[in-house]
Design an enzyme around this catalytic site. Structure first.
Site, PDB file in Angstrom:
ATOM      1  CG  HIS A 190      -6.648  10.060  -4.341  1.00 15.19           C
ATOM      2  ND1 HIS A 190      -5.756  10.462  -5.283  1.00 15.19           N
ATOM      3  CD2 HIS A 190      -6.431   8.727  -4.154  1.00 15.19           C
ATOM      4  CE1 HIS A 190      -5.024   9.419  -5.660  1.00 15.19           C
ATOM      5  NE2 HIS A 190      -5.413   8.357  -4.992  1.00 15.19           N
ATOM      6  CD  GLU A 193      -9.194   5.062  -1.200  1.00 14.11           C
ATOM      7  OE1 GLU A 193      -8.566   6.142  -1.263  1.00 14.11           O
ATOM      8  OE2 GLU A 193      -8.625   3.944  -1.228  1.00 14.11           O
ATOM      9  CG  ASP A 271      -5.194   3.098  -5.610  1.00 15.75           C
ATOM     10  OD1 ASP A 271      -4.753   4.190  -5.982  1.00 15.75           O
ATOM     11  OD2 ASP A 271      -5.856   2.960  -4.561  1.00 15.75           O
TER      12      ASP A 271
HETATM   13  N1  HPA Z   1      -4.495   6.427  -1.989  1.00 11.92           N
HETATM   14  C1  HPA Z   1      -4.186   7.617  -1.483  1.00 11.92           C
HETATM   15  N2  HPA Z   1      -2.967   8.055  -1.417  1.00 11.92           N
HETATM   16  C2  HPA Z   1      -1.985   7.287  -1.869  1.00 11.92           C
HETATM   17  C3  HPA Z   1      -2.238   6.053  -2.399  1.00 11.92           C
HETATM   18  C4  HPA Z   1      -3.556   5.605  -2.456  1.00 11.92           C
HETATM   19  O1  HPA Z   1      -3.847   4.491  -2.931  1.00 11.92           O
HETATM   20  N3  HPA Z   1      -1.068   5.538  -2.784  1.00 11.92           N
HETATM   21  C5  HPA Z   1      -0.141   6.434  -2.495  1.00 11.92           C
HETATM   22  N4  HPA Z   1      -0.681   7.505  -1.947  1.00 11.92           N
HETATM   23 ZN    ZN Z   2      -4.896   6.324  -5.471  1.00 13.17          ZN
END
Ligand code: HPA
Ligand code: ZN
Length: 325
Positions: A190, A193, A271
Protein backbone atom coordinates in the site's frame (compact mmCIF):
# COMPACT_ATOMS: atom_id res chain seq x y z
CA UNK A 1 -21.47 -4.21 -16.96
CA UNK A 2 -22.74 -6.69 -14.33
CA UNK A 3 -22.30 -9.68 -16.61
CA UNK A 4 -18.68 -8.96 -17.51
CA UNK A 5 -16.18 -11.38 -15.95
CA UNK A 6 -14.06 -9.50 -13.43
CA UNK A 7 -10.68 -9.90 -11.76
CA UNK A 8 -10.08 -8.31 -8.36
CA UNK A 9 -6.56 -8.00 -6.95
CA UNK A 10 -7.01 -5.82 -3.85
CA UNK A 11 -9.47 -7.03 -1.23
CA UNK A 12 -8.92 -7.15 2.53
CA UNK A 13 -10.57 -10.34 3.73
CA UNK A 14 -11.89 -9.02 7.05
CA UNK A 15 -12.77 -5.73 5.36
CA UNK A 16 -15.01 -7.63 2.96
CA UNK A 17 -17.04 -9.21 5.78
CA UNK A 18 -20.72 -8.31 5.47
CA UNK A 19 -21.66 -6.39 8.65
CA UNK A 20 -24.56 -8.78 9.35
CA UNK A 21 -22.09 -11.67 9.26
CA UNK A 22 -19.84 -9.97 11.85
CA UNK A 23 -22.87 -9.01 13.97
CA UNK A 24 -24.03 -12.65 13.89
CA UNK A 25 -20.65 -13.95 15.02
CA UNK A 26 -20.47 -11.37 17.81
CA UNK A 27 -23.92 -12.44 19.01
CA UNK A 28 -22.94 -16.13 19.02
CA UNK A 29 -19.91 -15.27 21.14
CA UNK A 30 -21.70 -12.77 23.42
CA UNK A 31 -19.27 -10.04 22.36
CA UNK A 32 -20.27 -6.42 22.68
CA UNK A 33 -19.04 -4.67 19.55
CA UNK A 34 -22.17 -2.56 19.06
CA UNK A 35 -20.03 0.59 18.54
CA UNK A 36 -18.85 -0.85 15.23
CA UNK A 37 -22.30 -0.48 13.64
CA UNK A 38 -24.64 2.42 12.94
CA UNK A 39 -28.41 2.32 13.52
CA UNK A 40 -28.95 0.67 10.14
CA UNK A 41 -26.42 -2.07 10.79
CA UNK A 42 -23.71 -0.66 8.51
CA UNK A 43 -20.15 -0.19 9.69
CA UNK A 44 -19.67 3.19 11.37
CA UNK A 45 -16.40 5.18 11.28
CA UNK A 46 -15.38 8.83 10.99
CA UNK A 47 -12.26 8.74 8.82
CA UNK A 48 -9.54 6.36 7.65
CA UNK A 49 -7.83 6.19 11.04
CA UNK A 50 -11.10 5.51 12.80
CA UNK A 51 -11.84 2.97 10.05
CA UNK A 52 -8.65 1.08 11.00
CA UNK A 53 -9.85 0.92 14.63
CA UNK A 54 -13.35 -0.20 13.67
CA UNK A 55 -11.82 -2.77 11.29
CA UNK A 56 -9.84 -4.29 14.14
CA UNK A 57 -12.86 -4.22 16.48
CA UNK A 58 -15.02 -5.99 13.87
CA UNK A 59 -12.22 -8.49 13.28
CA UNK A 60 -12.24 -9.37 16.99
CA UNK A 61 -15.43 -11.36 16.28
CA UNK A 62 -13.41 -13.69 14.04
CA UNK A 63 -11.78 -16.04 16.51
CA UNK A 64 -11.19 -19.43 14.95
CA UNK A 65 -10.28 -21.19 11.70
CA UNK A 66 -13.95 -22.12 11.39
CA UNK A 67 -14.95 -18.44 11.55
CA UNK A 68 -12.54 -17.68 8.72
CA UNK A 69 -13.90 -20.60 6.73
CA UNK A 70 -17.40 -19.12 6.99
CA UNK A 71 -16.00 -15.66 6.22
CA UNK A 72 -14.38 -16.78 2.98
CA UNK A 73 -17.67 -18.29 1.81
CA UNK A 74 -19.65 -15.18 2.75
CA UNK A 75 -17.17 -12.93 0.94
CA UNK A 76 -16.98 -15.02 -2.22
CA UNK A 77 -20.77 -15.18 -2.46
CA UNK A 78 -20.69 -11.39 -2.81
CA UNK A 79 -17.82 -11.55 -5.32
CA UNK A 80 -19.72 -14.06 -7.45
CA UNK A 81 -22.78 -11.79 -7.52
CA UNK A 82 -20.61 -9.09 -9.12
CA UNK A 83 -19.23 -11.44 -11.76
CA UNK A 84 -15.78 -11.83 -10.19
CA UNK A 85 -14.06 -14.98 -11.50
CA UNK A 86 -10.65 -14.50 -9.88
CA UNK A 87 -9.77 -12.70 -6.68
CA UNK A 88 -6.68 -12.16 -4.57
CA UNK A 89 -7.34 -11.37 -0.93
CA UNK A 90 -5.11 -9.95 1.78
CA UNK A 91 -4.87 -12.25 4.79
CA UNK A 92 -3.07 -11.44 8.02
CA UNK A 93 -1.52 -13.93 10.45
CA UNK A 94 -1.79 -11.03 12.95
CA UNK A 95 -5.53 -11.69 13.11
CA UNK A 96 -5.26 -15.44 12.51
CA UNK A 97 -3.47 -16.96 15.46
CA UNK A 98 -1.33 -13.98 16.48
CA UNK A 99 1.50 -14.73 14.01
CA UNK A 100 2.16 -18.19 15.44
CA UNK A 101 3.15 -20.39 12.48
CA UNK A 102 1.31 -23.49 13.72
CA UNK A 103 -1.91 -21.63 14.42
CA UNK A 104 -1.63 -19.73 11.12
CA UNK A 105 -1.44 -23.02 9.23
CA UNK A 106 -4.76 -24.10 10.75
CA UNK A 107 -6.43 -20.85 9.73
CA UNK A 108 -4.97 -21.12 6.26
CA UNK A 109 -6.18 -24.69 5.86
CA UNK A 110 -9.72 -23.62 6.78
CA UNK A 111 -9.66 -20.74 4.31
CA UNK A 112 -8.40 -22.96 1.53
CA UNK A 113 -11.18 -25.47 2.18
CA UNK A 114 -13.74 -22.70 1.81
CA UNK A 115 -12.00 -21.41 -1.31
CA UNK A 116 -12.11 -24.89 -2.88
CA UNK A 117 -15.81 -25.10 -2.10
CA UNK A 118 -16.46 -21.66 -3.59
CA UNK A 119 -14.49 -22.48 -6.72
CA UNK A 120 -16.67 -25.57 -7.20
CA UNK A 121 -20.02 -24.02 -6.32
CA UNK A 122 -19.67 -20.35 -7.26
CA UNK A 123 -17.03 -20.35 -9.98
CA UNK A 124 -14.73 -17.88 -8.17
CA UNK A 125 -11.06 -18.71 -7.75
CA UNK A 126 -9.33 -17.23 -4.71
CA UNK A 127 -5.65 -16.82 -3.83
CA UNK A 128 -4.09 -15.23 -0.74
CA UNK A 129 -1.55 -12.47 -0.21
CA UNK A 130 -0.15 -12.36 3.32
CA UNK A 131 0.02 -8.81 4.61
CA UNK A 132 1.88 -7.37 7.53
CA UNK A 133 0.32 -4.36 9.22
CA UNK A 134 2.38 -1.21 9.13
CA UNK A 135 1.19 0.32 12.40
CA UNK A 136 2.01 -2.90 14.25
CA UNK A 137 5.69 -2.19 13.47
CA UNK A 138 8.65 -3.89 11.72
CA UNK A 139 9.26 -6.50 14.43
CA UNK A 140 5.77 -8.01 14.12
CA UNK A 141 6.12 -7.74 10.34
CA UNK A 142 9.14 -10.03 10.55
CA UNK A 143 7.04 -12.65 12.36
CA UNK A 144 4.38 -12.26 9.69
CA UNK A 145 6.99 -12.70 6.97
CA UNK A 146 8.12 -15.94 8.63
CA UNK A 147 4.51 -17.20 8.51
CA UNK A 148 4.46 -16.20 4.85
CA UNK A 149 7.72 -17.96 4.04
CA UNK A 150 6.46 -21.14 5.77
CA UNK A 151 3.23 -21.23 3.76
CA UNK A 152 4.28 -19.81 0.39
CA UNK A 153 2.97 -21.97 -2.43
CA UNK A 154 0.27 -22.29 -5.01
CA UNK A 155 -2.38 -20.68 -2.77
CA UNK A 156 -0.40 -18.12 -0.81
CA UNK A 157 1.11 -16.32 -3.75
CA UNK A 158 2.17 -12.91 -2.46
CA UNK A 159 3.28 -10.73 0.41
CA UNK A 160 2.32 -7.14 1.14
CA UNK A 161 1.80 -4.43 3.70
CA UNK A 162 -1.42 -2.66 4.75
CA UNK A 163 -2.35 -0.41 7.64
CA UNK A 164 -1.50 3.19 8.45
CA UNK A 165 0.64 4.52 5.62
CA UNK A 166 1.69 7.52 7.68
CA UNK A 167 3.63 5.44 10.20
CA UNK A 168 7.26 4.59 9.45
CA UNK A 169 8.76 4.28 5.95
CA UNK A 170 8.87 1.35 3.52
CA UNK A 171 12.49 0.53 4.16
CA UNK A 172 11.70 -0.28 7.81
CA UNK A 173 10.08 -3.38 6.35
CA UNK A 174 12.82 -4.37 3.93
CA UNK A 175 13.84 -7.48 5.89
CA UNK A 176 10.30 -8.84 5.73
CA UNK A 177 9.95 -8.19 2.01
CA UNK A 178 13.35 -9.79 1.31
CA UNK A 179 12.32 -12.82 3.38
CA UNK A 180 9.06 -13.17 1.43
CA UNK A 181 10.78 -12.69 -1.94
CA UNK A 182 13.34 -15.39 -1.09
CA UNK A 183 10.45 -17.74 -0.31
CA UNK A 184 9.16 -17.19 -3.85
CA UNK A 185 6.37 -14.76 -3.05
CA UNK A 186 5.42 -11.86 -5.33
CA UNK A 187 5.28 -8.42 -3.72
CA UNK A 188 2.85 -5.53 -3.36
CA UNK A 189 2.60 -2.60 -0.91
CA UNK A 190 0.00 0.00 0.00
CA UNK A 191 1.36 3.43 -0.95
CA UNK A 192 0.22 6.62 -2.62
CA UNK A 193 -3.17 6.67 -0.91
CA UNK A 194 -2.41 8.73 2.21
CA UNK A 195 1.24 9.29 1.30
CA UNK A 196 2.17 11.34 -1.75
CA UNK A 197 4.11 10.25 -4.84
CA UNK A 198 7.32 9.85 -2.81
CA UNK A 199 5.67 7.01 -0.88
CA UNK A 200 5.09 5.17 -4.17
CA UNK A 201 8.68 5.75 -5.26
CA UNK A 202 9.97 4.49 -1.88
CA UNK A 203 7.84 1.33 -2.02
CA UNK A 204 9.08 0.54 -5.52
CA UNK A 205 12.73 1.36 -4.88
CA UNK A 206 13.15 0.23 -1.27
CA UNK A 207 10.94 -2.87 -1.24
CA UNK A 208 11.15 -3.97 -4.87
CA UNK A 209 7.40 -4.47 -5.24
CA UNK A 210 5.86 -5.09 -8.64
CA UNK A 211 2.39 -3.89 -7.68
CA UNK A 212 1.25 -0.96 -5.57
CA UNK A 213 -1.95 -0.93 -3.52
CA UNK A 214 -3.67 2.31 -4.61
CA UNK A 215 -0.65 4.31 -5.84
CA UNK A 216 -3.04 6.83 -7.35
CA UNK A 217 -1.28 9.87 -5.90
CA UNK A 218 1.57 9.13 -8.30
CA UNK A 219 -0.47 11.40 -10.58
CA UNK A 220 0.97 14.37 -8.62
CA UNK A 221 4.42 13.64 -10.12
CA UNK A 222 4.41 13.03 -13.86
CA UNK A 223 8.03 11.81 -13.90
CA UNK A 224 6.94 9.05 -11.54
CA UNK A 225 3.92 8.30 -13.72
CA UNK A 226 6.29 7.84 -16.69
CA UNK A 227 8.53 5.59 -14.59
CA UNK A 228 5.58 3.41 -13.55
CA UNK A 229 4.45 3.18 -17.17
CA UNK A 230 7.93 2.28 -18.43
CA UNK A 231 8.66 -0.31 -15.76
CA UNK A 232 5.19 -1.85 -15.90
CA UNK A 233 4.42 -1.44 -12.20
CA UNK A 234 0.76 -2.29 -11.69
CA UNK A 235 -1.60 -0.16 -9.60
CA UNK A 236 -4.35 -1.87 -7.62
CA UNK A 237 -6.78 1.03 -7.89
CA UNK A 238 -9.83 1.18 -5.61
CA UNK A 239 -11.78 4.21 -6.85
CA UNK A 240 -14.85 3.80 -4.62
CA UNK A 241 -12.65 3.46 -1.54
CA UNK A 242 -10.79 6.67 -2.44
CA UNK A 243 -14.02 8.57 -3.05
CA UNK A 244 -15.68 7.34 0.15
CA UNK A 245 -12.61 8.24 2.21
CA UNK A 246 -12.48 11.68 0.61
CA UNK A 247 -9.20 11.49 -1.31
CA UNK A 248 -11.15 12.51 -4.42
CA UNK A 249 -14.55 14.18 -4.33
CA UNK A 250 -16.23 12.13 -7.03
CA UNK A 251 -15.41 9.35 -9.50
CA UNK A 252 -14.96 12.00 -12.18
CA UNK A 253 -12.18 13.58 -10.11
CA UNK A 254 -10.40 10.25 -9.73
CA UNK A 255 -7.09 9.91 -11.63
CA UNK A 256 -7.62 6.30 -12.80
CA UNK A 257 -8.51 7.34 -16.36
CA UNK A 258 -5.58 9.75 -16.61
CA UNK A 259 -3.15 7.13 -15.27
CA UNK A 260 -4.51 4.67 -17.81
CA UNK A 261 -4.15 7.19 -20.65
CA UNK A 262 -0.55 7.79 -19.62
CA UNK A 263 0.23 4.10 -19.98
CA UNK A 264 0.21 2.99 -16.34
CA UNK A 265 -1.20 -0.51 -15.82
CA UNK A 266 -4.31 0.08 -13.75
CA UNK A 267 -6.63 -2.53 -12.28
CA UNK A 268 -9.98 -2.16 -10.46
CA UNK A 269 -10.76 -3.37 -6.92
CA UNK A 270 -13.03 -2.65 -3.97
CA UNK A 271 -10.59 -2.66 -0.97
CA UNK A 272 -13.12 -3.17 1.88
CA UNK A 273 -16.46 -3.24 0.03
CA UNK A 274 -19.11 -3.03 2.78
CA UNK A 275 -17.10 -0.37 4.63
CA UNK A 276 -16.94 1.73 1.46
CA UNK A 277 -20.47 0.91 0.27
CA UNK A 278 -19.28 -0.70 -2.91
CA UNK A 279 -19.05 -3.91 -4.94
CA UNK A 280 -17.11 -4.76 -8.09
CA UNK A 281 -20.32 -4.25 -10.07
CA UNK A 282 -20.73 -0.78 -8.59
CA UNK A 283 -17.10 0.16 -9.36
CA UNK A 284 -17.72 -0.77 -13.00
CA UNK A 285 -20.98 1.18 -13.13
CA UNK A 286 -19.46 4.30 -11.61
CA UNK A 287 -16.42 4.18 -13.93
CA UNK A 288 -18.71 3.71 -16.89
CA UNK A 289 -20.73 6.77 -15.85
CA UNK A 290 -17.71 8.93 -14.98
CA UNK A 291 -15.48 8.18 -17.98
CA UNK A 292 -17.81 6.59 -20.46
CA UNK A 293 -15.68 3.45 -20.37
CA UNK A 294 -17.20 0.78 -22.57
CA UNK A 295 -17.15 -3.00 -22.52
CA UNK A 296 -13.91 -3.13 -24.52
CA UNK A 297 -12.13 -0.94 -21.96
CA UNK A 298 -13.33 -3.08 -19.05
CA UNK A 299 -12.32 -6.29 -20.85
CA UNK A 300 -8.86 -4.86 -21.52
CA UNK A 301 -8.46 -3.94 -17.84
CA UNK A 302 -9.67 -7.37 -16.68
CA UNK A 303 -7.06 -9.01 -18.94
CA UNK A 304 -4.40 -6.58 -17.65
CA UNK A 305 -5.41 -7.52 -14.10
CA UNK A 306 -5.11 -11.23 -14.79
CA UNK A 307 -1.67 -10.66 -16.34
CA UNK A 308 -0.69 -8.92 -13.08
CA UNK A 309 -2.13 -11.68 -10.88
CA UNK A 310 0.31 -13.61 -8.69
CA UNK A 311 -1.11 -17.09 -9.39
CA UNK A 312 0.63 -19.73 -11.49
CA UNK A 313 0.47 -19.99 -15.28
CA UNK A 314 -2.02 -22.89 -15.34
CA UNK A 315 -4.49 -20.95 -13.21
CA UNK A 316 -4.03 -17.87 -15.41
CA UNK A 317 -4.68 -19.90 -18.55
CA UNK A 318 -7.87 -21.32 -17.06
CA UNK A 319 -9.15 -17.92 -15.89
CA UNK A 320 -8.10 -16.37 -19.19
CA UNK A 321 -10.66 -18.55 -20.95
CA UNK A 322 -13.37 -17.32 -18.57
CA UNK A 323 -12.48 -13.71 -19.42
CA UNK A 324 -13.21 -14.38 -23.06
CA UNK A 325 -16.79 -15.38 -22.22
N1 HPA B 1 -6.09 0.29 3.69
C1 HPA B 1 -5.05 0.09 4.49
N2 HPA B 1 -5.03 -0.83 5.40
C2 HPA B 1 -6.10 -1.59 5.56
C3 HPA B 1 -7.21 -1.43 4.77
C4 HPA B 1 -7.20 -0.44 3.80
O1 HPA B 1 -8.18 -0.25 3.05
N3 HPA B 1 -8.10 -2.36 5.15
C5 HPA B 1 -7.54 -3.05 6.12
N4 HPA B 1 -6.33 -2.61 6.38
ZN1 ZN C 1 -6.23 -1.73 0.83
Amino acid sequence: MDGLPKVELHLHLEGAAPPAFIAGLAKEKHLDIAGVFDERGNYRYKDFWDFLKVYEAATSALQSPRDYQRLVLAVLEESAKSGVVYCETFVSPDFCGGRDVGAWKEYLHAMQEAADEAERDLGVTLRGIITCIRHFGPEKARETARCAAETAGSWIVGFGIAGDEKIGVPKDFRWSFDCAREAGLRLTAHAGEWGGPESVRDAVHDLGVERIGHGVRAIEDLALVDELAETGIVLEVCPGSNVTLGIYKTFRDHPIAELDRRGVKVTISTDDPPFFHTTMAREYDELHKAFDWDEGQFRRIARQSLDAAFCDADTKARIGKLLEA
